[in-house]
Structures are given as structure tokens and as C-alpha cells.
Design a protein around this motif. Structure first.
Motif, mmCIF file in Angstrom:
data_model
loop_
_atom_site.group_PDB
_atom_site.id
_atom_site.type_symbol
_atom_site.label_atom_id
_atom_site.label_comp_id
_atom_site.label_asym_id
_atom_site.label_seq_id
_atom_site.Cartn_x
_atom_site.Cartn_y
_atom_site.Cartn_z
ATOM 1 N N PRO A 256 -3.217 7.678 7.785
ATOM 2 C CA PRO A 256 -4.041 8.854 7.480
ATOM 3 C C PRO A 256 -5.500 8.509 7.185
ATOM 4 C CG PRO A 256 -1.951 8.959 6.299
ATOM 5 C CD PRO A 256 -2.037 7.598 6.911
ATOM 6 N N ILE A 257 -5.740 7.333 6.622
ATOM 7 C CA ILE A 257 -7.117 6.910 6.358
ATOM 8 C C ILE A 257 -7.856 6.701 7.671
ATOM 9 C CG2 ILE A 257 -8.568 5.135 5.300
ATOM 10 C CD1 ILE A 257 -6.332 4.585 3.329
ATOM 11 N N LEU A 258 -7.206 5.999 8.609
ATOM 12 C CA LEU A 258 -7.839 5.738 9.895
ATOM 13 C C LEU A 258 -8.151 7.037 10.627
ATOM 14 C CD1 LEU A 258 -8.769 3.749 12.062
ATOM 15 C CD2 LEU A 258 -6.414 3.691 12.914
ATOM 16 N N VAL A 259 -7.211 7.977 10.628
ATOM 17 C CA VAL A 259 -7.441 9.253 11.305
ATOM 18 C C VAL A 259 -8.630 9.982 10.685
ATOM 19 C CG1 VAL A 259 -6.459 11.540 11.746
ATOM 20 C CG2 VAL A 259 -5.052 9.493 12.073
ATOM 21 N N ARG A 260 -8.677 10.025 9.373
ATOM 22 C CA ARG A 260 -9.783 10.701 8.686
ATOM 23 C C ARG A 260 -11.108 10.019 8.988
ATOM 24 N NH1 ARG A 260 -10.258 13.542 3.809
ATOM 25 N NH2 ARG A 260 -12.432 14.177 3.538
ATOM 26 N N ASP A 261 -11.118 8.697 8.984
ATOM 27 C CA ASP A 261 -12.365 7.964 9.195
ATOM 28 C C ASP A 261 -12.873 8.089 10.626
ATOM 29 O OD1 ASP A 261 -12.710 7.115 6.585
ATOM 30 O OD2 ASP A 261 -11.657 5.224 6.883
ATOM 31 N N VAL A 262 -11.968 8.048 11.598
ATOM 32 C CA VAL A 262 -12.392 8.220 12.990
ATOM 33 C C VAL A 262 -12.932 9.628 13.203
ATOM 34 C CG1 VAL A 262 -11.589 8.307 15.384
ATOM 35 C CG2 VAL A 262 -10.864 6.432 13.899
ATOM 36 N N TRP A 263 -12.313 10.620 12.567
ATOM 37 C CA TRP A 263 -12.806 11.993 12.661
ATOM 38 C C TRP A 263 -14.215 12.089 12.077
ATOM 39 C CZ3 TRP A 263 -12.222 16.463 14.994
ATOM 40 C CH2 TRP A 263 -12.822 17.604 14.447
ATOM 41 N N PHE B 139 0.870 -1.174 0.000
ATOM 42 C CA PHE B 139 0.000 0.000 0.000
ATOM 43 C C PHE B 139 0.906 1.224 0.000
ATOM 44 C CE2 PHE B 139 -2.622 3.294 1.957
ATOM 45 C CZ PHE B 139 -3.803 3.166 1.235
ATOM 46 N N GLY B 140 0.930 1.942 -1.140
ATOM 47 C CA GLY B 140 1.851 3.043 -1.314
ATOM 48 C C GLY B 140 1.164 4.385 -1.469
ATOM 49 N N PRO B 141 1.918 5.439 -1.779
ATOM 50 C CA PRO B 141 1.361 6.784 -1.907
ATOM 51 C C PRO B 141 0.239 6.892 -2.934
ATOM 52 C CG PRO B 141 3.752 6.885 -1.769
ATOM 53 C CD PRO B 141 3.393 5.426 -1.895
ATOM 54 N N ALA B 142 0.379 6.208 -4.072
ATOM 55 C CA ALA B 142 -0.680 6.269 -5.085
ATOM 56 C C ALA B 142 -1.973 5.645 -4.556
ATOM 57 C CB ALA B 142 -0.232 5.553 -6.360
ATOM 58 N N ASP B 143 -1.857 4.554 -3.796
ATOM 59 C CA ASP B 143 -3.037 3.922 -3.202
ATOM 60 C C ASP B 143 -3.697 4.868 -2.199
ATOM 61 O OD1 ASP B 143 -2.677 1.249 -4.421
ATOM 62 O OD2 ASP B 143 -0.873 1.208 -3.182
ATOM 63 N N LEU B 144 -2.881 5.565 -1.416
ATOM 64 C CA LEU B 144 -3.423 6.507 -0.435
ATOM 65 C C LEU B 144 -4.180 7.635 -1.121
ATOM 66 C CD1 LEU B 144 -3.699 7.566 2.444
ATOM 67 C CD2 LEU B 144 -1.459 8.662 2.174
ATOM 68 N N ARG B 145 -3.604 8.203 -2.172
ATOM 69 C CA ARG B 145 -4.290 9.284 -2.896
ATOM 70 C C ARG B 145 -5.622 8.812 -3.447
ATOM 71 N NH1 ARG B 145 1.081 10.316 -4.578
ATOM 72 N NH2 ARG B 145 0.764 9.131 -6.516
ATOM 73 N N SER C 181 -14.154 3.236 6.628
ATOM 74 C CA SER C 181 -15.166 3.560 5.621
ATOM 75 C C SER C 181 -14.785 2.906 4.308
ATOM 76 C CB SER C 181 -15.241 5.088 5.450
ATOM 77 O OG SER C 181 -14.089 5.554 4.759
ATOM 78 N N HIS C 182 -15.405 3.397 3.234
ATOM 79 C CA HIS C 182 -15.092 2.903 1.895
ATOM 80 C C HIS C 182 -13.616 3.096 1.552
ATOM 81 C CE1 HIS C 182 -15.256 7.237 1.068
ATOM 82 N NE2 HIS C 182 -14.481 6.955 0.049
ATOM 83 N N ARG C 183 -12.950 4.059 2.196
ATOM 84 C CA ARG C 183 -11.621 4.503 1.747
ATOM 85 C C ARG C 183 -10.604 3.368 1.692
ATOM 86 N NH1 ARG C 183 -13.259 9.034 5.253
ATOM 87 N NH2 ARG C 183 -13.752 10.808 3.900
ATOM 88 N N TYR C 184 -10.510 2.576 2.779
ATOM 89 C CA TYR C 184 -9.462 1.549 2.795
ATOM 90 C C TYR C 184 -9.808 0.350 1.922
ATOM 91 C CZ TYR C 184 -11.878 -1.758 5.919
ATOM 92 O OH TYR C 184 -12.752 -2.677 6.452
ATOM 93 N N LEU C 185 -11.060 0.275 1.445
ATOM 94 C CA LEU C 185 -11.459 -0.790 0.522
ATOM 95 C C LEU C 185 -11.253 -0.399 -0.939
ATOM 96 C CD1 LEU C 185 -14.758 -1.913 2.296
ATOM 97 C CD2 LEU C 185 -12.618 -3.202 2.172
ATOM 98 N N THR C 186 -10.795 0.825 -1.174
ATOM 99 C CA THR C 186 -10.600 1.296 -2.549
ATOM 100 C C THR C 186 -9.643 0.420 -3.347
ATOM 101 O OG1 THR C 186 -11.133 3.572 -1.924
ATOM 102 C CG2 THR C 186 -9.877 3.268 -3.940
ATOM 103 N N PRO C 187 -8.493 -0.014 -2.806
ATOM 104 C CA PRO C 187 -7.618 -0.878 -3.615
ATOM 105 C C PRO C 187 -8.314 -2.156 -4.093
ATOM 106 C CG PRO C 187 -6.418 -0.045 -1.719
ATOM 107 C CD PRO C 187 -7.858 0.324 -1.506
ATOM 108 N N LEU C 188 -9.140 -2.751 -3.251
ATOM 109 C CA LEU C 188 -9.860 -3.963 -3.646
ATOM 110 C C LEU C 188 -10.931 -3.632 -4.677
ATOM 111 C CD1 LEU C 188 -10.501 -6.940 -3.406
ATOM 112 C CD2 LEU C 188 -11.863 -6.433 -1.365
ATOM 113 N N GLU D 168 0.899 -3.396 9.997
ATOM 114 C CA GLU D 168 0.202 -2.841 8.851
ATOM 115 C C GLU D 168 1.092 -1.862 8.072
ATOM 116 O OE1 GLU D 168 -2.612 -3.796 7.766
ATOM 117 O OE2 GLU D 168 -3.574 -4.785 9.461
ATOM 118 N N ALA D 169 0.719 -1.605 6.821
ATOM 119 C CA ALA D 169 1.421 -0.605 6.021
ATOM 120 C C ALA D 169 1.220 0.772 6.651
ATOM 121 C CB ALA D 169 0.883 -0.619 4.590
#
Length: 291
Positions: free
Chosen positions: A191-198, A21-27, A75-82, A185-186
Motif C-alpha cells: 500500500p505504501i508503494l501504491v500511494r507513493d507512485v500515485w 513490518f506489520g499493521p502498526a508499522d503501516l499505519r 517517499s518518507h513513508r517507508y523510512l518511518t520505521p527507521l 518483501e513484507a
């Protein structure tokens, strides 16, 4: 895949390789509601709640749709790669459960049953045929409940890192296992977890965790009547092998896939392996007349 292993309800788990899981996946994961990676966002009113869904374009091959259900605090965010990995062959939907991601916040935190009923109403709103339903972590509890109570809506089931292990069915025990998982974990998932908890608010996360540890998923697993695969990482401390194997045995028609090197968020760090497991699950099986 080795069908001698994967097609058996019991026995040695199928093992496959892990990705990254790299920078492009995060974006890509953080892009919503902007279109990105072939995924777009839309909202529909479901049971009075404005519900967000990240979805792919409709393929033309007539393959069954796949619905991905996220876990606790996320949320949906971390499932985006799949979702992207599956989108070349399947219509993919990733709804945000009530109170999470970009969906509206209900007054309280839904328990497993209420999330499952909302998801059933969501399926009805989209008028989908029976779907392949994947739930990860807490989402696996919701998916199992839906498959048990609305069997006509589900064609196949994928339980990825299903919680909660009866041997650790308390908030303290689950939180302790997640602390062990974090360094496995990667790092760019943080940043995804922080955004989702917020987005969800910490109180909703804690309340949903309380609902999770009070939910006896075993009662739903034994009622699942569709082909099922249990997917975990072999470094997953939240779903250790004893619980993974027990959960697989409880489902009448289940197999298991284990991803070496992956921890709890196998759907994020090993999307290709999980997508392959889904495609294998949905592949037509030969009939007696084909032999």
C-alpha cells in the motif's frame, strides 16, 4: 557489533538479524501529515519548491542529526520505521525529494545531481551541522553525490542497498531485479508503494529510473572522504553481493553490514539492525591517548 569485522574497510561483512513490518508499522508510515510515533510534518521553501519533511523531536544529548533519503518511486513513508528506531538517540529528518511524497512537483524529473543540489539547499535551509546521511537505493546515489560534492555538509554516510549495479545498468535489468525482489518483501509494504507512485505519477518514476541507470555512482564513491557503511539484505537481488562488495571497496573508508533474511527494503523490514549500524558508525572512536 563485532568491531574486528565492522571497523575494517575490507573483509567479511557484519551480519545481523531482520525484523518485520506489520499493521502498526503501516499505519505509522501512512500517517503524515498527522503527528504519529513522535514524528511531525513541516514544509519549507527550498529552491522555489515547497519541500515536505517528516522529522522527530530534538533530543537533548547533542548527538549528530541523521537525514534519511528515500529511493525511487517512494517517499518518507517507508523510512518511518527507521526514523522511529533512531529517534530515541538522534534528531531525525526524512525529506521528500522534489516530485515525491508530499513535496511539490517540479516541471520535470530531477536527475541525481539536481536532487543532490536540492538536498544541499535543504540542509542549508535547516542550518544543520554536518549530518549523518543515509540514502537507500536511488537515494544512495543522491547521498553519494552530495557527500562527494559537498563534503563539509556530511559527517558520515550510510549507503543502504545502493543502486545501480553496472552489471544491470538499464531500465529493463533494474525492473527485472525489482520483480524478483517483490515476493521477498513484507506484503504490507505494497500500500505504501501504491500511494507513493500515485503521488509521484508513473511518468516521473520511469524518468527518474532512466536518470538512475545513466548515473555512474562509482565516480562519486571514490570521492567520499567520510566514514561510510554499506548496508544490504542478504536476499537483495537489486544489490547482489558482487556489487555490494565492489561499492564498499570503492569508498576509501567503508565497511559493510549484511542483514540475514532482509531483501532490498532493509531499512523498512530491519530498522533496528540499520539503526544499530548507524549508531556504531557515529560512536566515538578511542584515540591514542585513551589506550
Amino acid at each position: 557489533m563485532n568491531r574486528d569485522v565492522v571497523d575494517r574497510p575490507t573483509g567479511s561483512p557484519r551480519r545481523t538479524s531482520v525484523g518485520r513490518f506489520g499493521p502498526a508499522d503501516l499505519r505509522l508510515a501512512m500517517a503524515a501529515p498527522r503527528p504519529a510515533g513522535g514524528l511531525t510534518s513541516e514544509w519549507r521553501l527550498v529552491d522555489g519548491l515547497r519541500t515536505h519533511t517528516r522529522r522527530s523531536a530534538d533530543p537533548v544529548n547533542g548527538a549528530p542529526p541523521v537525514v534519511l533519503v528515500h529511493g525511487l518511486a517512494v517517499s518518507h513513508r517507508y523510512l518511518t520505521p527507521l526514523a522511529v528506531a533512531l529517534s530515541s538517540t538522534h534528531q531525525v529528518y526524512v525529506p521528500d525529494l522534489p516530485g515525491f511524497g508530499l513535496s511539490a512537483h517540479p516541471r520535470g524529473a530531477y536527475d541525481v545531481r539536481r536532487h543532490a543540489e536540492h538536498l544541499a539547499a535543504w540542509l542549508a535551509a535547516y542550518q544543520l551541522p554536518p549530518v549523518c546521511l543515509l540514502g537507500h537505493s536511488f537515494g544512495a546515489e543522491v547521498a553519494a553525490a552530495l557527500a562527494a560534492t559537498h563534503p563539509d555538509a556530511v559527517r558520515a554516510l550510510v549507503l543502504a542497498g545502493p543502486t545501480s549495479d553496472p552489471a544491470a545498468r538499464s531500465r529493463r535489468a533494474q525492473f527485472g531485479r525489482w520483480l524478483v525482489d517483490i515476493p521477498r518483501e513484507a506484503p504490507l509494504q505494497a500500500p505504501i508503494l501504491v500511494r507513493d507512485v500515485w503521488n509521484a505519477r508513473p511518468w516521473r518514476v520511469l524518468a527518474t529510473l532512466s536518470h538512475s541507470v545513466r548515473n555512474a555512482i562509482e565516480a562519486d564513491l571514490v570521492q567520499v572522504g567520510v566514514p561510510t557503511v554499506v548496508v544490504t539484505g542478504d536476499r537483495d537481488p537489486v544489490v547482489p553481493h558482487l556489487w555490494r562488495n565492489k561499492a564498499t571497496r570503492l569508498v576509501p573508508a567503508a565497511t559493510v553490514v549484511v542483514v540475514p533474511g532482509a531483501a532490498h527494503n532493509v531499512v523498512t523490514t530491519a530498522p533496528t539492525a540499520v539503526a544499530d549500524a548507524i549508531r556504531h558508525l557515529l560512536a566515538p572512536r578511542p584515540t591514542s591517548t585513551d589506550r
